[in-house]
Design an enzyme around this catalytic site. Structure first.
Site, PDB file in Angstrom:
ATOM      1  CB  CYS A   1      27.311  42.898  -5.762  1.00 26.81           C
ATOM      2  SG  CYS A   1      27.703  41.827  -4.348  1.00 26.81           S
TER       3      CYS A   1
ATOM      4  CG  ASP B   1      35.280  42.325  -3.219  1.00 29.42           C
ATOM      5  OD1 ASP B   1      34.377  42.576  -4.038  1.00 29.42           O
ATOM      6  OD2 ASP B   1      35.057  41.917  -2.069  1.00 29.42           O
TER       7      ASP B   1
HETATM    8  C1  RUB Z   1      30.649  41.911  -2.291  1.00 31.91           C
HETATM    9  C2  RUB Z   1      31.098  42.790  -3.409  1.00 31.91           C
HETATM   10  C3  RUB Z   1      31.055  44.275  -3.178  1.00 31.91           C
HETATM   11  C4  RUB Z   1      32.433  44.736  -2.661  1.00 31.91           C
HETATM   12  C5  RUB Z   1      32.403  46.167  -2.177  1.00 31.91           C
HETATM   13  O1  RUB Z   1      30.902  40.552  -2.520  1.00 31.91           O
HETATM   14  O2  RUB Z   1      31.565  42.338  -4.430  1.00 31.91           O
HETATM   15  O3  RUB Z   1      30.784  44.939  -4.368  1.00 31.91           O
HETATM   16  O4  RUB Z   1      32.836  43.911  -1.588  1.00 31.91           O
HETATM   17  O5  RUB Z   1      31.537  46.278  -1.081  1.00 31.91           O
HETATM   18  P1  RUB Z   1      30.472  39.474  -1.392  1.00 31.91           P
HETATM   19  P2  RUB Z   1      31.686  47.459  -0.011  1.00 31.91           P
HETATM   20  O6  RUB Z   1      29.006  39.618  -1.174  1.00 31.91           O
HETATM   21  O7  RUB Z   1      30.848  38.156  -1.979  1.00 31.91           O
HETATM   22  O8  RUB Z   1      31.274  39.781  -0.149  1.00 31.91           O
HETATM   23  O9  RUB Z   1      31.633  48.739  -0.789  1.00 31.91           O
HETATM   24  O10 RUB Z   1      30.505  47.279   0.908  1.00 31.91           O
HETATM   25  O11 RUB Z   1      32.976  47.283   0.695  1.00 31.91           O
END
Ligand code: RUB
Length: 331
Positions: free
Chosen positions: A135, A204
């Site tokens: 992701c 998340d």
């Molecule tokens: C984003 C996702 C990321 C986490 C952490 O999912 O799963 O791995 O949110 O991100 P989506 P960060 O694209 O559905 O929002 O480290 O940037 O907080």
């Protein structure tokens, strides 16, 4: 319900979180804090009591946009945590100032935390490491970029992350930094795992038992890593730990529109086929080696300690003003 109109900019932020123009747990949290700040700044009334009701309704609007990332309600709860104190005030500008200060404090903390995670996490990366990430996580990228900037020659496999292809953002970001990056289909993870030294992903939500909720597919990656004896690191700020899970609440897994997976034509041509689009999954603590936070590296089993340290002051009624896991629209 308040009679004061919600500023258009606040509505726009809420919509952008919902339709994923603003995405990633950290960004979502900062956007929510910014929206609360704007709401306070734009408030035209003179009554402190009314202002409190208005802020509560904005808080509820924001937390109802996406249900899984706890960073969102945590940010909202942080910014609005002084509402009790505000109720004792008579001066509206002082009340507004309290909210604005808290929002600015959160945004600053969040940005510094991501950087600190990079600094702490980079110590776990060695020169020549091949890293796999999934992701698009700012925290995970921060670890990789910090290591690279220390002169460690890392190579990264980035999964494309269907159906929304957040892996493209990751690949672009790493490329801009000059890092050697290879994009792979999600289904190629097990095949390439034999070349991987470390998996680094974001989160998340982290539950009290150390389970990590992240982009769907993370748990399969952790499983493949476990099989290949590859270590799995989760990079996550402390506001991604969920106080509600301490008292047994479950984490709602967002189910998004099937139209992100297939188009209308597919449904017309294949009447009767059900398409599902769960956006996140749960990786059990047994498949995670360490969680890298801005206050240090912990084994997943120590998640409860972070929760007691950071949220212990109010675990029971932390979400005093907002409803967690509020109903999502059915798609
Ligand atoms: C984003 C996702 C990321 C986490 C952490 O999912 O799963 O791995 O949110 O991100 P989506 P960060 O694209 O559905 O929002 O480290 O940037 O907080």
């Amino acid at each position: 319900m308040t009679t004061h109109t919600v500023p258009l900019e606040v509505i726009k932020i809420a919509e952008d979180i919902k339709n994923m123009k603003i995405r990633g747990a950290g960004r979502i949290a900062r956007a929510a804090a910014k929206a609360l700040k704007i709401a306070a700044e734009e408030y035209k009334g003179q009554e402190v009591k009314e202002f409190i009701e208005y802020m509560k309704s904005i808080a509820q609007l924001l937390v109802s946009t996406r249900p899984t990332a706890v960073s969102l309600p945590n940010a909202v709860a942080y910014v609005t945590s002084k509402l009790d104190k505000i109720s004792k005030l008579t001066d509206i500008s002082e009340a507004k100032r309290l909210i604005i200060n808290k929002a600015e404090e959160f945004i600053e903390y969040s940005l510094k935390a991501t950087d600190k995670i990079g600094e702490i996490g980079s110590r776990r990366i060695e020169d020549g490491d091949v890293i796999l990430t999934h992701c698009n996580s700012s925290a995970a990228i921060s670890v990789i970029v910090h290591a690279f900037k220390q002169g460690k020659k890392v190579k990264v496999y980035a999964t494309e992350t269907r159906p929304k292809f957040q892996g493209h953002i990751t690949a672009r970001t790493l490329l801009k930094e000059g890092i050697n990056v290879t994009l792979i289909p999600d289904s190629a993870v097990r095949l390439v795992m034999k070349y991987v030294d470390k998996v680094v992903v974001g989160a998340d939500t982290i539950a009290a038992n150390g389970a990590v909720i992240n982009k769907v597919g993370t748990s399969q990656i952790a499983l493949a890593a476990h099989e290949a004896r590859v270590r799995v690191f989760v990079a996550a700020e402390t506001y991604k730990f969920s106080p509600a899970t301490v008292v047994g609440e479950l984490v709602t897994i967002e189910e998004r529109s099937p139209l992100e997976v297939v188009d209308e034509r597919f449904f017309k041509e294949n009447k009767g086929v059900t398409v599902r689009n769960p956006a996140f999954d749960v990786t059990p603590p047994e498949y995670i080696d360490a969680i890298i936070t801005e206050i240090g590296v912990i084994p997943p089993q120590a998640a409860i300690l972070i929760l007691k340290d950071m949220f212990g002051w109010a675990i029971k009624d932390y979400y005093h003003y907002i409803t967690i896991g509020s109903e999502m629209e059915e798609y």
